[in-house]
Design a protein around this motif. Structure first.
Motif, short mmCIF file in Angstrom:
data_model
loop_
_atom_site.label_atom_id
_atom_site.label_comp_id
_atom_site.label_asym_id
_atom_site.label_seq_id
_atom_site.Cartn_x
_atom_site.Cartn_y
_atom_site.Cartn_z
N GLY A 1 0.81 -1.22 0.00
CA GLY A 1 0.00 0.00 0.00
C GLY A 1 0.83 1.26 0.00
O GLY A 1 1.96 1.27 -0.51
N LEU A 2 0.30 2.32 0.60
CA LEU A 2 0.97 3.62 0.55
C LEU A 2 2.03 3.71 1.65
O LEU A 2 1.86 4.40 2.65
CB LEU A 2 -0.05 4.74 0.69
CG LEU A 2 -1.11 4.81 -0.43
CD1 LEU A 2 -2.10 5.93 -0.17
CD2 LEU A 2 -0.44 5.00 -1.79
N THR A 3 3.12 2.99 1.45
CA THR A 3 4.20 3.04 2.44
C THR A 3 5.51 3.32 1.71
O THR A 3 5.67 2.98 0.53
CB THR A 3 4.33 1.72 3.22
OG1 THR A 3 4.45 0.64 2.28
CG2 THR A 3 3.11 1.46 4.08
N PRO A 4 6.46 3.96 2.41
CA PRO A 4 7.73 4.31 1.78
C PRO A 4 8.40 3.09 1.16
O PRO A 4 8.39 2.01 1.72
CB PRO A 4 8.55 4.87 2.95
CG PRO A 4 7.52 5.42 3.89
CD PRO A 4 6.34 4.48 3.79
N GLY A 5 8.97 3.31 -0.04
CA GLY A 5 9.66 2.24 -0.75
C GLY A 5 8.79 1.54 -1.78
O GLY A 5 9.30 0.88 -2.68
#
Ligand SMILES: [Zn+2]
Length: 389
Positions: free
Chosen positions: A352-356
């Motif tokens: 989902g919308l997570t760093p990386g």
């Protein structure tokens, strides 16, 4: 260069700011910031799309220009990655369609176009399916044949190794060995278009099958009430189902029941869209078959009442999932984003919308009363590919 977008995340009322380049850099809640009516979510992933906007991906002669145009129309529906799907046909036509789509992807990529990125992988649905009327759906009977690993290898050769999902019926005696050989190469095997027995389904799952293709469709019109391949697949916790939520293919109570049995996290939305999706009613192609888009949005084989794919678009599918499944927007979005990414092994899109993670984003408005999602902007790997503004 870092870009940023602000919006609500489904499931929270807080405003967030996503910072990204081609990857997501941060996704922070904004404490002291005026709210917005717009939402941000990962871009949609459609693992079953046979054609779109007047282009048939099963046509080995479809031009790269036309394929690119159809993908740009798809971007307007929030889809950021798809699995163009090749269905049952003569062996050389199936390989030709895969070769043609793979060539288009290469040409987009060498031109630095997001359309190349958007073709994530390919889905081959058939020809190793049930020959029976009903389970076979709209697939041409004359081209149905038993599972053949040599043919699978020819697809991969034609497709630059990008076939990632194969739909097969476990009813063939060759099925377990085929499933084992295909899954060993890292490709996902899905059960579909089948009249398999409980034992045959179990054998395919033991051999590595992990998915059910458009559960509830590609089936006989009437079945034994408690002993049939739909219940067998619902009961098999190792199978994650996909659903076509155009309101035509399956009724809401079936979807709701199946999702409750399977769990939201194992459920995947697909469009199963064909060439006439987002076109006017009339006659179109699906591989070697002629299909008709009716005024009521159904796509049927010409002069028959048999459904032949859909004219569904994923933004509507997400809205329909909320309405038909009585689930939250957050749950419906998962079925169109992280769930297909996990089930069909889309790297960089599973968290989902997570760093990386890859910066595939969709910005949209949500009409809660009408369960209607309106796409405002679509971003593929950090580049805006559609904007309504
Ligand atoms: Zn199908």
């Amino acid at each position: 260069m870092t870009k940023m977008r602000q919006g609500k995340l489904a499931g929270t009322s807080a405003n967030h700011e996503i910072r990204f380049s081609n990857l997501i850099e941060s996704a922070d809640e904004l404490i002291a910031s005026p709210g917005t009516d717009e939402y941000l979510a990962p871009g949609f992933i459609d693992v079953q799309v046979n054609g779109f906007a007047g282009v048939d991906y099963n046509d080995p002669a479809a031009s790269a220009e036309e394929i690119g145009r159809s993908l740009r129309v798809m971007f307007s529906t929030g889809v950021t990655r798809c699995f163009p799907t090749v269905i049952t046909g003569p062996s050389e036509i199936m390989a030709g369609a895969l070769r043609n789509m793979a060539k288009a992807k290469r040409s987009f990529e060498s031109a630095g176009m997001a359309e190349g990125t958007a073709i994530e992988a390919f889905h081959v649905e058939g020809p190793h399916i049930s020959p029976d009327d009903g389970p076979r759906g709209a697939h041409p009977k004359g081209s149905v044949r038993p599972p053949d690993i040599e043919e699978f290898k020819r697809w991969q050769e034609a497709a630059d190794g990008l076939v990632r999902l194969v739909t097969v019926s476990p009813e063939w005696p060759q099925a377990p060995a085929y499933v084992e050989a295909v899954t060993r190469t890292g490709v996902v095997v899905s059960v579909g278009h089948t009249k398999a027995t409980s034992e045959q389904i179990r054998a395919a799952v033991d051999a590595g099958a992990t998915m059910s293709t458009h559960l509830g469709n590609g089936a006989h019109a009437t079945l034994h009430k408690t002993n049939n391949y739909i219940w067998d697949q619902i009961a098999e916790e190792r199978l994650s189902p996909s659903f076509i939520l155009d309101g035509i293919h399956i009724p809401a109570p079936f979807f709701r029941s199946a999702v409750r049995a399977k769990g939201v996290a194992h459920s995947v939305l697909v469009t199963d869209a064909v060439m006439p999706a987002m076109c006017k009613p009339g006659y179109y192609q699906l591989g070697i078959e002629e299909v008709e888009l009716k005024a009521d949005n159904r796509v049927v084989l010409r002069n028959q009442d048999r459904l032949a794919g859909s004219s569904l678009r994923m933004d509507r599918g997400v809205g329909n999932a909320v309405r038909m499944g009585r689930i939250s927007l957050l749950e419906a979005l998962a079925m169109a984003t992280v769930n297909p990414a996990r089930v069909c092994r889309v790297a960089g899109r599973q968290r989902g919308l997570t760093p990386g993670e890859k910066a595939d984003l969709v910005r949209f408005r949500w009409d809660e009363a009408a369960n209607e999602l309106t796409v405002v902007e679509t971003i593929v790997a950090g580049s805006t590919v559609y904007s309504a503004e």
